[in-house]
Scaffold this motif. Structure first.
Motif, PDB file in Angstrom:
ATOM      1  N   UNK A  31       2.384   1.103  -1.458  1.00 38.11           N
ATOM      2  CA  UNK A  31       2.830   2.147  -0.531  1.00 38.11           C
ATOM      3  C   UNK A  31       4.073   1.693   0.219  1.00 38.11           C
ATOM      4  N   UNK A  32       4.216   0.394   0.432  1.00 40.82           N
ATOM      5  CA  UNK A  32       5.445  -0.132   1.037  1.00 40.82           C
ATOM      6  C   UNK A  32       6.628   0.178   0.118  1.00 40.82           C
ATOM      7  N   UNK A  33       6.426  -0.012  -1.175  1.00 42.80           N
ATOM      8  CA  UNK A  33       7.488   0.301  -2.139  1.00 42.80           C
ATOM      9  C   UNK A  33       7.814   1.795  -2.132  1.00 42.80           C
ATOM     10  N   UNK A  34       6.795   2.632  -2.027  1.00 44.47           N
ATOM     11  CA  UNK A  34       7.011   4.078  -2.018  1.00 44.47           C
ATOM     12  C   UNK A  34       7.907   4.491  -0.852  1.00 44.47           C
ATOM     13  N   UNK A  35       7.591   4.015   0.353  1.00 47.17           N
ATOM     14  CA  UNK A  35       8.371   4.481   1.498  1.00 47.17           C
ATOM     15  C   UNK A  35       9.776   3.874   1.494  1.00 47.17           C
ATOM     16  N   UNK A  36       9.927   2.682   0.947  1.00 45.68           N
ATOM     17  CA  UNK A  36      11.280   2.129   0.829  1.00 45.68           C
ATOM     18  C   UNK A  36      12.101   2.908  -0.194  1.00 45.68           C
ATOM     19  N   UNK A  37      11.499   3.258  -1.317  1.00 46.01           N
ATOM     20  CA  UNK A  37      12.186   4.056  -2.335  1.00 46.01           C
ATOM     21  C   UNK A  37      12.609   5.404  -1.744  1.00 46.01           C
ATOM     22  N   UNK A  38      11.705   6.032  -0.995  1.00 44.90           N
ATOM     23  CA  UNK A  38      12.018   7.316  -0.390  1.00 44.90           C
ATOM     24  C   UNK A  38      13.139   7.185   0.644  1.00 44.90           C
TER      25      UNK A  38
END
Length: 230
Positions: free
Chosen positions: A150-157
């Motif tokens: 989820x950390x990766x998701x919000x950074x990607x977004x």
């Protein structure tokens, strides 16, 4: 081509919006009831993760949720993507998983004022954007800490929004993340993202997540501008 084969949709929401030019609904189409539904489902997911009720209560809840699911499924859109255009020209994808306000799987990622380009035909310009987020137990990995995914998701977004705000939207081609320390859930997180430049169809962005002023994760991203068929 087989007559039953549907053509593939555009690869990005930006390209789809271009095809729908003049027909996109505006922000007034997003009702308070729709936002409330998505938020309550977010709360429901966290409640399921944390619940310690007995089997009978779980069984009853499952049956009632199944009934609600059937009611919501009575009318469905043809495609999952739901786009709106804000009065300032900003495009919003309401159902994407990074921060879609109508997708209960999306974390509550809230962007502060995103710079808007007065001239959309101008060359991209370096920008910095800010956002805030509070993750929940539904996003957990290690005890009291967020899952790295989820950390990766919000950074990607975050970095994707920075690229779009700069005038260089694209598809994520690479995301390099450094997990500096555990990202907690249940506490306010501060996010900063910046678009830094491009080379041909490639563009670049960097950003980080902070908890209590300390960087917990940082990332660099490469985006590829989608080819347009003329």
């Amino acid at each position: 081509m087989n007559s039953n084969t549907r053509p593939l949709p555009p690869a990005s929401a930006t390209a789809l919006a271009e095809l729908m030019a003049g027909t996109l609904p505006d922000s007034s189409s997003v009702t308070p009831e729709a936002l409330e539904l998505a938020d309550r489902v977010r709360d429901l997911v966290e409640a399921v993760v944390l619940t310690d009720v007995d089997a009978a209560v779980r069984k009853d809840a499952a049956e009632r949720i199944a009934a609600v699911t059937a009611a919501l499924g009575a009318a469905r859109r043809e495609q999952a993507v739901s786009l709106i255009r804000h009065p300032d020209g900003r495009l919003e994808h309401l159902t994407q998983m990074g921060s879609g306000r109508l997708n209960p799987q999306a974390p509550r990622l809230v962007f502060e004022e995103v710079p808007q380009r007065a001239d959309v035909t101008a060359e991209p310009a370096v920008v910095e954007i800010h956002a805030r987020c509070v993750l929940t137990a539904a996003h957990g990995g290690p005890p009291a800490r967020a899952h790295g995914g989820i950390v990766a998701v919000i950074l990607d977004q975050l970095l994707g929004v920075a690229a779009s705000a700069a005038g260089a939207p694209g598809l994520t081609a690479g995301l390099d993340i450094r997990y500096r320390k555990a990202t907690p859930y249940g506490v306010p997180l501060e996010l900063t993202g910046r678009w830094t430049g491009r080379e041909g169809r490639k563009s670049f962005a960097t950003g980080e997540i902070r908890a209590d002023g300390e960087v917990t994760a940082e990332a660099t991203a490469v985006f590829i501008a989608e080819r347009r068929v003329r």
